[in-house]
Motif scaffolding. Structure first.
Motif: not given
Length: 447
Positions: A222-240, A399-403, A435-438
């Motif tokens: 859903m986020i991709q469909q809106q042109g958004g991004h869930l993670y930063n470039d190195d996938l170490s931080k997430i933003d809801f 790579p830093y978190i499980t599904i 999630l960012n703590q994890a």
């Protein structure tokens, strides 16, 4: 599903149905990693950790007959046992797991690079792999490129919709388009019209989302469909907390408040849409192409159709939420023998049986023409699925978190918002923090 992800009920249902319903199909001759064909010399027991019925007894017997000296020991998927085996340095020779989620075990150095085997194989070829296999690639920092560490067995674009035309007719609701995507907002409104409540009890659900299987997959799409991004470039931080993420989160809250389908607060007894849908008590289910494999039996529901993935925003996207496949642990003791079984399972009789049954799209291009088109709904679903391929997109895989952890944490805060314990804004902020703590902890562990 892999070392860190619990196997989903969907995979159990699919593997049981394949083994129970499909005859043994004559397959190609399986080659060995050194490029030869036929049986192999030497003796080895290949320990496979997979679904209970991923390989039928007939298929095991066929493989062992073609490869004298090789035996298969099937261990039913057990993440706790797998972690113990990995820690002890004595893992299975093959493990079933999802392409989405593979970044974690690849970053931990747990999987074998399959490139040398693939280069020598006369059965599995690089140019025959569907793009979904790229989810198993790892370049040292990101999935999607680099060496191949697993092979997908079958897959689906899981945001697709299946619906019961009889319930649409009964409610006087027009059928869904076979080519145009329905907006998520319109889908929720349609679900309200299709839902039936009697005496305060919902007797017919308008829409099922397979809530208990995944939340990360559809929300990320859903986020991709809106042109958004869930993670930063190195996938170490997430933003809801972005507008796009909050909109996706809000839609799930609205869905729950509307009471049109099961949630974790109002789950189905078997945690799966299928039995409710098949009984005519659910009008729409969001499931991949594989879902159609349920309806080929003579006694199955016949008023079924497939429709494209809904869209939130301007960009159509229909990803796979898993891409189940097999990988060989780096510390496996019988890699050559394991590769022989990989070849057989991915290109031989089992792969042909899966493709011809409609239980998912094949992971090899050469098997795509085996998809069933005998029944009217199969022909229509084939057309929809082929058109949807242009909207197949990969989901971000940190790579830093499980599904598993992503899903359970998202659900935790959805429940708080649904019960009005937190506003959507506050729930998304708290979800982001947890999630960012994890993620930070995972990055520290991996290095």
């Amino acid at each position: 599903m892999n070392a860190h992800t619990q196997i989903s009920r969907r995979i159990i249902i699919r593997s049981l149905a394949i083994a129970a319903a499909l005859p043994l199909v004559a397959g190609c001759t399986v080659g060995s990693p050194d490029g030869t064909s036929g049986s192999t010399s030497g003796e080895a027991t290949i320990t496979l950790m997979a679904g209970a019925q991923d390989l039928s007894d007939n298929q095991i017997a066929e493989f062992e007959a073609a490869n004298p000296g090789l035996k298969i020991n099937l261990i039913v998927t057990d993440p706790t046992r797998l972690n113990t085996m990995l820690a002890a340095g004595s893992p299975p020779d093959i493990v079933a797991g999802g392409a989405l989620g593979s970044a974690n075990f690849n970053a931990r150095g747990l999987a074998t690079d399959l490139t040398p085997f693939l280069e020598k194989s006369k059965v599995l070829k690089e140019d025959d792999l569907q793009p979904v296999n790229d989810g198993f690639r790892w370049d040292g920092s990101h999935s999607g490129k680099g060496p191949l560490y697993g092979i997908v067995k079958d897959w689906s674009q899981d945001a697709s919709l299946w619906y019961n035309t009889a319930l649409f007719d009964k409610a006087g609701v027009p059928y869904l388009s076979e080519t145009e995507a329905t907006s998520y907002d319109d889908l929720l409104n349609i679900a309200k019209k299709l839902s039936v409540t009697e005496g305060g009890t919902t007797t017919t659900y308008g829409l099922g989302l397979e809530w208990s299987w995944t939340l990360y997959g559809p929300m990320s799409a859903m986020i991709q469909q809106q042109g958004g991004h869930l993670y930063n470039d190195d996938l170490s931080k997430i933003d809801f907390t972005t507008d796009q993420a909050r909109r996706a989160f809000q839609w799930y809250v609205d869905f729950a408040h509307a009471g049109v389908g099961p949630t974790s607060l109002n789950p189905l007894p078997d945690a799966s849409d299928y039995s409710t849908f098949a009984a005519g008590r659910m009008a729409i289910s969001q499931d991949g192409y594989w879902f159609g494999g349920n309806f080929a039996a003579p006694e199955a529901l016949k008023t079924v159709r497939m429709a494209p993935a809904p869209v939130m925003g301007d960009k159509r996207a229909n990803p796979t939420y898993s891409g189940q496949g097999w990988w060989i642990p780096e510390q496996a003791k019988n890699k050559d023998a394991a590769w022989k079984l990989m070849e057989y399972y991915m290109a031989g009789a089992p792969a042909q049986a899966r493709a011809s049954s409609g239980w998912g799209l094949p992971a090899l291009k050469s098997l795509m023409d085996k998809l069933p088109q005998e029944l009217p709904y199969q022909k229509a679903a084939y057309t929809v699925a082929q058109n949807e391929l242009q909207y197949a997109v990969p989901l971000p895989d940190s790579p830093y978190i499980t599904i598993d952890l992503l899903n359970t944490t998202i659900d935790k805060y959805l429940q708080k918002a649904i019960k009005n314990e937190l506003s959507v804004k506050d729930a998304c902020a708290a979800l982001t923090d947890e999630l960012n703590q994890a993620l930070a902890h995972g990055k520290e562990q991996i290095g």
